[in-house]
Design a protein around this motif. Structure first.
Motif, PDB file in Angstrom:
ATOM      1  N   TYR A   1      -6.334   3.809  -0.104  1.00  0.00           N
ATOM      2  CA  TYR A   1      -6.568   2.445  -0.587  1.00  0.00           C
ATOM      3  C   TYR A   1      -7.927   1.916  -0.137  1.00  0.00           C
TER       4      TYR A   1
ATOM      5  N   ASP B   1      -4.432   5.375  -4.069  1.00  0.00           N
ATOM      6  CA  ASP B   1      -4.983   4.044  -4.320  1.00  0.00           C
ATOM      7  C   ASP B   1      -4.204   3.412  -5.472  1.00  0.00           C
TER       8      ASP B   1
ATOM      9  N   LEU C   1       0.867  -1.185   0.000  1.00  0.00           N
ATOM     10  CA  LEU C   1       0.000   0.000   0.000  1.00  0.00           C
ATOM     11  C   LEU C   1       0.900   1.230   0.000  1.00  0.00           C
TER      12      LEU C   1
ATOM     13  N   ALA D   1       0.455   3.406  -8.454  1.00  0.00           N
ATOM     14  CA  ALA D   1      -0.549   4.076  -7.620  1.00  0.00           C
ATOM     15  C   ALA D   1      -1.016   5.365  -8.276  1.00  0.00           C
TER      16      ALA D   1
END
Length: 210
Positions: free
Chosen positions: A115, A144, A20, A199
């Protein structure tokens, strides 16, 4: 969602830190004003709220999640950190979130989604609700999964197949949706695709009142 995460809630944060990417950068850029308010959409285990509350001791923090299992873990994390007086939590659905109902507030100086859109089927509605919760002069921060278009095709396919096991789906249209939403709301938008489009990182800033 509870069925998916009930067995892994205790190891969630330790495992997610490896993929993440960009969560802490988002927190570093929040910079709420003194006495300001910050909302996390889909707070999960509360990890981000605890980090942000420590980073900005002058601000007040709010978070909600649809999963009772994750919300219970968030409450424990907040209590362990000794931050229950500065972090308020509630159960709510991101696609139907109402700040007045949940927290008796009109809005927040900062709203962030870390996320979460990739875990919410009606993600466009959730994004619209998040933007609507931003006060004049405030900002919406989003990080995200991106489209991974600049990464090897096998990596992209493998990543998406693995994420699908946890009902996580990268939203290929999130950048375009953010741009359209920012334009409709009259917000300035900064949008980046870090880590070779692994991302999407975006900040939409609402104009202050004249």
């Amino acid at each position: 969602m509870d069925a998916i995460y009930r067995w892994q809630v205790g190891i969630y944060d330790a495992t997610r830190k490896f993929y993440l990417l960009g969560r802490d950068r988002l927190i570093d850029e929040l910079a709420p004003p003194a006495g300001g308010t910050v909302l996390e959409v889909g707070c999960g285990t509360g990890r981000n709220l605890v980090v942000a509350a420590r980073r900005y001791p002058q601000a007040r923090f709010y978070g909600f999640d649809v999963s009772p299992v994750m919300l219970a873990e968030a409450r424990r994390a907040v209590a362990r950190a000794g931050l229950a007086d500065r972090i308020r939590l509630a159960r709510a659905d991101a696609a139907g979130f109402d700040p007045l109902t949940c927290f008796a507030r009109d809005g927040f100086d900062r709203v962030f989604c870390s996320y979460t859109l990739s875990m919410i089927p009606p993600w466009q509605e959730a994004l619209g609700r998040a933007m609507a919760a931003v006060l004049p002069g405030g900002s919406l921060h989003v990080v995200d999964f991106g489209g991974q278009g600049q990464l090897p095709a096998l990596f992209r396919l493998g990543l998406r197949a693995w994420l699908a096991q946890f009902h996580v789906t990268p939203r290929d249209g999130v950048a375009e949706t953010l741009a359209a939403l920012a334009a409709t709301e009259g917000c300035a938008l900064r949008l980046e695709r870090p880590y070779r489009d692994y991302a999407v990182h975006a900040v939409a800033t609402r104009p202050a009142l004249a």
